[in-house]
Design a protein around this motif. Structure first.
Motif, mmCIF file in Angstrom:
data_model
loop_
_atom_site.group_PDB
_atom_site.id
_atom_site.type_symbol
_atom_site.label_atom_id
_atom_site.label_comp_id
_atom_site.label_asym_id
_atom_site.label_seq_id
_atom_site.Cartn_x
_atom_site.Cartn_y
_atom_site.Cartn_z
ATOM 1 N N GLY A 125 47.240 36.094 35.463
ATOM 2 C CA GLY A 125 47.565 35.340 34.257
ATOM 3 C C GLY A 125 48.263 36.144 33.191
ATOM 4 O O GLY A 125 48.677 35.599 32.162
ATOM 5 N N PHE A 126 48.417 37.456 33.412
ATOM 6 C CA PHE A 126 49.169 38.271 32.463
ATOM 7 C C PHE A 126 50.659 37.982 32.615
ATOM 8 O O PHE A 126 51.146 37.728 33.721
ATOM 9 C CB PHE A 126 48.919 39.761 32.709
ATOM 10 N N THR A 127 51.378 38.055 31.521
ATOM 11 C CA THR A 127 52.820 37.813 31.561
ATOM 12 C C THR A 127 53.555 38.950 30.866
ATOM 13 O O THR A 127 53.007 39.618 29.977
ATOM 14 C CB THR A 127 53.188 36.491 30.862
ATOM 15 N N GLY A 128 54.810 39.160 31.274
ATOM 16 C CA GLY A 128 55.663 40.145 30.631
ATOM 17 C C GLY A 128 55.039 41.520 30.550
ATOM 18 O O GLY A 128 54.505 42.053 31.538
ATOM 19 N N ALA A 129 55.098 42.113 29.353
ATOM 20 C CA ALA A 129 54.601 43.469 29.148
ATOM 21 C C ALA A 129 53.101 43.586 29.372
ATOM 22 O O ALA A 129 52.593 44.666 29.688
ATOM 23 C CB ALA A 129 54.954 43.945 27.737
ATOM 24 N N ARG A 133 51.069 46.539 31.245
ATOM 25 C CA ARG A 133 49.976 47.301 30.634
ATOM 26 C C ARG A 133 48.724 47.268 31.503
ATOM 27 O O ARG A 133 48.013 48.268 31.621
ATOM 28 C CB ARG A 133 49.672 46.734 29.244
ATOM 29 N N ALA A 134 48.441 46.119 32.098
ATOM 30 C CA ALA A 134 47.272 46.018 32.976
ATOM 31 C C ALA A 134 47.427 46.946 34.171
ATOM 32 O O ALA A 134 46.493 47.682 34.542
ATOM 33 C CB ALA A 134 47.093 44.576 33.436
ATOM 34 N N ALA A 135 48.620 46.917 34.791
ATOM 35 C CA ALA A 135 48.871 47.775 35.957
ATOM 36 C C ALA A 135 48.771 49.242 35.565
ATOM 37 O O ALA A 135 48.177 50.058 36.295
ATOM 38 C CB ALA A 135 50.244 47.463 36.548
ATOM 39 N N ALA A 136 49.348 49.609 34.414
ATOM 40 C CA ALA A 136 49.321 51.005 33.973
ATOM 41 C C ALA A 136 47.902 51.466 33.662
ATOM 42 O O ALA A 136 47.530 52.607 33.957
ATOM 43 C CB ALA A 136 50.209 51.175 32.747
ATOM 44 N N THR A 137 47.096 50.579 33.073
ATOM 45 C CA THR A 137 45.711 50.937 32.742
ATOM 46 C C THR A 137 44.930 51.307 33.993
ATOM 47 O O THR A 137 44.237 52.334 34.037
ATOM 48 C CB THR A 137 45.019 49.769 32.020
ATOM 49 N N GLY A 214 37.036 43.472 31.588
ATOM 50 C CA GLY A 214 37.785 43.346 30.350
ATOM 51 C C GLY A 214 39.039 42.503 30.514
ATOM 52 O O GLY A 214 39.372 41.684 29.653
ATOM 53 N N PHE A 215 39.727 42.689 31.644
ATOM 54 C CA PHE A 215 40.909 41.855 31.922
ATOM 55 C C PHE A 215 40.515 40.383 31.990
ATOM 56 O O PHE A 215 41.184 39.514 31.430
ATOM 57 C CB PHE A 215 41.553 42.277 33.231
ATOM 58 N N ALA A 216 39.434 40.104 32.746
ATOM 59 C CA ALA A 216 39.003 38.720 32.919
ATOM 60 C C ALA A 216 38.631 38.107 31.582
ATOM 61 O O ALA A 216 38.980 36.948 31.294
ATOM 62 C CB ALA A 216 37.825 38.660 33.891
ATOM 63 N N TYR A 217 37.936 38.876 30.743
ATOM 64 C CA TYR A 217 37.559 38.349 29.424
ATOM 65 C C TYR A 217 38.794 38.076 28.583
ATOM 66 O O TYR A 217 38.894 37.050 27.910
ATOM 67 C CB TYR A 217 36.649 39.360 28.732
ATOM 68 N N ARG A 218 39.746 39.015 28.637
ATOM 69 C CA ARG A 218 40.966 38.848 27.843
ATOM 70 C C ARG A 218 41.744 37.612 28.271
ATOM 71 O O ARG A 218 42.369 36.932 27.474
ATOM 72 C CB ARG A 218 41.827 40.103 27.997
ATOM 73 N N LEU A 219 41.711 37.334 29.563
ATOM 74 C CA LEU A 219 42.425 36.176 30.085
ATOM 75 C C LEU A 219 41.665 34.875 29.832
ATOM 76 O O LEU A 219 42.161 33.791 30.149
ATOM 77 C CB LEU A 219 42.665 36.345 31.589
ATOM 78 N N GLY A 220 40.459 34.980 29.324
ATOM 79 C CA GLY A 220 39.687 33.781 29.043
ATOM 80 C C GLY A 220 38.932 33.266 30.245
ATOM 81 O O GLY A 220 38.381 32.158 30.207
#
Length: 223
Positions: A125-129, A133-137, A214-220
């Motif tokens: 569900g992440f888009t663009g940058a 950032r998720a991949a880099a983290t 954290g990713f899942a929470y950020r994505l809602g």
């Protein structure tokens, strides 16, 4: 038995074996030629420099990381499999983490993994940058987690070249660092239950779960 034909692929495979055994310091064109049963000049005919050998070897080992289809497994399962596979590969090839700081690394193997990582986090569900950032983290976390074992191997090799027992040198250093740690209350308590210098069991798994939570929470989606 007929002699095998020298090819760039054979040179890269031999280089990976030599790097696994001796590290970056143990790789040179002469030792590589000897492993292949040829003179160093035969290696130069196919790959011109040591830096290019390291670059090709580094790119080749990325192919060892299995990349499951995120459409079939779900983004989180795919992200976990990718990160776990990367960590295992970096542990098998401890020289790769060191090479990041001393060589210019690029190639199709790494590009394949980078493209896959973006696909995983875009599916999440992440888009663009944000996907970048998720991949880099995750990449930085995995790389950092693998540096400890890599540093241990490199240090043991270097100490072994001094002519003294590297295990004894490490044991003496640990004893001295433990004496200092005993001056601090939280470290003193930890020393009573585990090795002061060692990370707790399952630290990598704990950290990876925390990041993906954290990713899942950020994505809602909820942790």
């Amino acid at each position: 038995m007929p002699r095998q034909t020298m090819t760039a692929d054979r040179i890269v495979r031999a280089a990976i074996e030599l790097l696994d055994e001796e590290g970056l310091d143990g790789l040179n064109m002469r030792s590589l030629g000897a492993r292949l049963g040829s003179a160093a000049t035969a290696v130069y005919w196919h790959i011109k420099t040591k830096d290019e050998v390291v670059r090709r070897a580094a790119d080749a080992v990325w192919a060892e990381v299995e990349l499951p289809d995120p459409a079939a497994t779900g983004w989180r399962e795919a992200a976990t499999a990718m990160a776990t596979g990367m960590h295992a590969m970096l542990t098998r090839h401890p020289w790769l983490g060191q090479a990041f700081g001393s060589h210019l690394l690029y190639g199709r193997g790494k590009a394949r993994l980078d493209d896959y990582a973006l696909a995983v986090y875009e599916r999440a569900g992440f888009t663009g940058a944000e996907a970048d950032r998720a991949a880099a983290t995750v990449f930085v976390f995995v790389l950092g987690s693998a540096l400890g074992p890599a540093a241990q191997i490199s240090l043991t090799r270097r100490l072994g070249r001094t002519g003294e027992d590297p295990e004894q040198q490490l044991a003496d250093t640990l004893a001295r660092s433990t004496e200092i740690a005993l001056e601090f209350p939280r470290l003193r308590k930890r020393i009573g239950t585990t090795d002061y210098a060692a990370a707790p069991d399952s630290s990598f798994e704990f950290g990876l779960r925390a990041i993906l939570d954290g990713f899942a929470y950020r994505l809602g989606a909820g942790a």
